[in-house]
Enzyme design. Structure first.
Site, PDB file in Angstrom:
ATOM      1  N   TYR A 141      48.407  26.991  38.382  1.00  0.00           N
ATOM      2  CA  TYR A 141      47.717  27.335  37.137  1.00  0.00           C
ATOM      3  C   TYR A 141      47.755  28.849  36.906  1.00  0.00           C
ATOM      4  CZ  TYR A 141      43.939  28.102  33.806  1.00  0.00           C
ATOM      5  OH  TYR A 141      43.201  28.510  32.723  1.00  0.00           O
TER       6      TYR A 141
ATOM      7  N   LEU B 258      47.398  30.354  26.168  1.00  0.00           N
ATOM      8  CA  LEU B 258      48.630  30.978  26.639  1.00  0.00           C
ATOM      9  C   LEU B 258      49.612  29.950  27.189  1.00  0.00           C
ATOM     10  CD1 LEU B 258      47.220  34.169  28.414  1.00  0.00           C
ATOM     11  CD2 LEU B 258      48.374  34.022  26.208  1.00  0.00           C
TER      12      LEU B 258
ATOM     13  N   GLU C  89      46.712  45.079  41.880  1.00  0.00           N
ATOM     14  CA  GLU C  89      46.969  44.092  42.922  1.00  0.00           C
ATOM     15  C   GLU C  89      48.469  43.883  43.159  1.00  0.00           C
ATOM     16  OE1 GLU C  89      45.068  42.297  44.998  1.00  0.00           O
ATOM     17  OE2 GLU C  89      43.170  43.172  44.357  1.00  0.00           O
TER      18      GLU C  89
ATOM     19  N   SER D  43      48.242  44.961  36.873  1.00  0.00           N
ATOM     20  CA  SER D  43      47.151  45.101  37.835  1.00  0.00           C
ATOM     21  C   SER D  43      47.569  45.875  39.076  1.00  0.00           C
ATOM     22  CB  SER D  43      46.670  43.707  38.258  1.00  0.00           C
ATOM     23  OG  SER D  43      45.786  43.779  39.356  1.00  0.00           O
TER      24      SER D  43
ATOM     25  N   TYR E 163      47.854  35.506  42.354  1.00  0.00           N
ATOM     26  CA  TYR E 163      47.529  36.293  41.159  1.00  0.00           C
ATOM     27  C   TYR E 163      48.436  37.515  41.055  1.00  0.00           C
ATOM     28  CZ  TYR E 163      45.054  39.768  38.337  1.00  0.00           C
ATOM     29  OH  TYR E 163      44.738  40.745  37.412  1.00  0.00           O
TER      30      TYR E 163
END
Length: 337
Positions: free
Chosen positions: A101, A65, A133, A131, A154
């Site tokens: 990252y 990706l 989250e 998500s 994230y």
């Protein structure tokens, strides 16, 4: 005519179950695998090593990706009608240690997929794995209209990917749907995730191979569902006449403490005798409670969960007990998972 699907994150829990589902439905499935120094295909070995009798199989391609050009080339080579972007650095706690990252792969990686689809000039429907989250500290229940308040690198990356998907849909008329999936587990869940960490410990403690289990915040509550059911929701989204965004959840919530209680209780053990708190497993910014309202997908697409919380935990414990038995008897050679 055979449908063709391209799946990123194919070696993960969701990728493996999704590939099984697509193959069962007669798709030709292509999966993207990130090149690494070790094998990590354990979850899909049975799919690409043993083609189906009627010729249907999973074909793997090395790509990343992080490399937009390789994504364009693979799209043109395989000609999919559906793309499922499940690839990500998906461990919330690890994202604090590798924020750049995580942002690059989980966030900008989704943008690279969208731009590759746009550049390919192919008629492709795209599923973007979003998500729960993303909701972070926004109080539950959370649905498609709930504002995001991400509480980890994230989650921030997933919010970027979510809005990139919406922007491509609205700006270029692309068929792009976001699946806002709440926690979904299975025996294929990675061993560093809290649910699998618990069920694996239960199997090892019962077998006398482990004495204690160290965890972080036991009071965090989550909406836990069964992963094979959730990948079916992904597929259903891309069969709809129009693209849209959907919450996928059970509408119930349980704490990590309750997960421990059910898991240990399934084998006749008292969790309090074995579970210990370790602050190193806590997050710098905690997400206390997530619980989804999946009314929209139930009404529009007819999806609903079937496996309840207790059944899910028992499936995972039984899976880890069987896995341990296979390892100890020599029927299974462990690989990097």
């Amino acid at each position: 005519m055979t449908k063709v699907a391209l799946v990123t994150g194919v070696t993960g829990q969701d990728g493996s179950y999704l590939c099984e589902l697509l193959l069962q439905k007669g798709y030709e499935v292509h999966g993207l695998v990130r090149r690494s120094s070790s094998f990590n295909t354990a979850r899909i070995d049975h799919l690409y090593q043993d083609p189906h009798e009627d010729g249907r199989k999973l074909v793997l391609h090395h790509a990343d990706l992080d490399d937009g050009l390789s994504l364009v080339n693979i799209l043109r080579e395989t000609g999919p009608s559906e793309v499922y972007n499940l690839g990500a650095q998906s461990h919330v706690r690890v994202s604090y240690d590798t924020p750049l990252y995580t942002a690059n792969v989980t966030g900008v990686g989704a943008l690279r997929i969208l731009e590759a689809v746009r550049a390919s000039n192919l008629d492709i429907r795209v599923y973007q794995a979003s998500s729960s989250e993303m909701f972070g500290s926004t109080p539950p229940p959370q649905n498609e209209e709930t504002p995001f308040h991400p509480r980890s690198p994230y989650a921030c990356a997933k919010v970027y990917a979510y809005w990139s998907a919406v922007n491509h849909r609205e700006s270029y008329g692309m068929y792009v749907s976001n699946g806002i999936l709440f926690n979904h587990e299975s025996p294929r869940r990675g061993e560093t995730f809290v649910t699998r960490k618990i069920t694996r410990a239960v199997a090892r403690i019962q077998a006398g191979l482990q004495k204690e289990l160290y965890l972080g915040n036991l009071d965090a509550t989550r909406d836990w569902g069964y992963a094979p059911e959730y990948v079916n929701a992904m597929w259903m989204m891309l069969q709809a006449p129009e693209p849209d965004d959907y919450v996928v959840a059970t509408g119930t919530t349980y704490s990590v403490r309750e997960f421990c209680q059910v898991a240990f209780g399934h084998v006749g053990l008292n969790w309090e005798d074995y579970v210990r708190f370790d602050p190193k497993y806590t997050r710098p910014a905690e997400v206390d409670a997530l619980m989804g309202d999946a009314s929209k997908i139930r009404t529009n697409l007819g999806w609903k969960p079937e496996v309840n919380f207790e059944e899910l935990v028992q499936i995972m414990v039984d899976g880890d007990i069987q896995l341990l038995e296979d390892e100890r008897s020599g029927r299974l050679v462990r690989v990097d998972r």
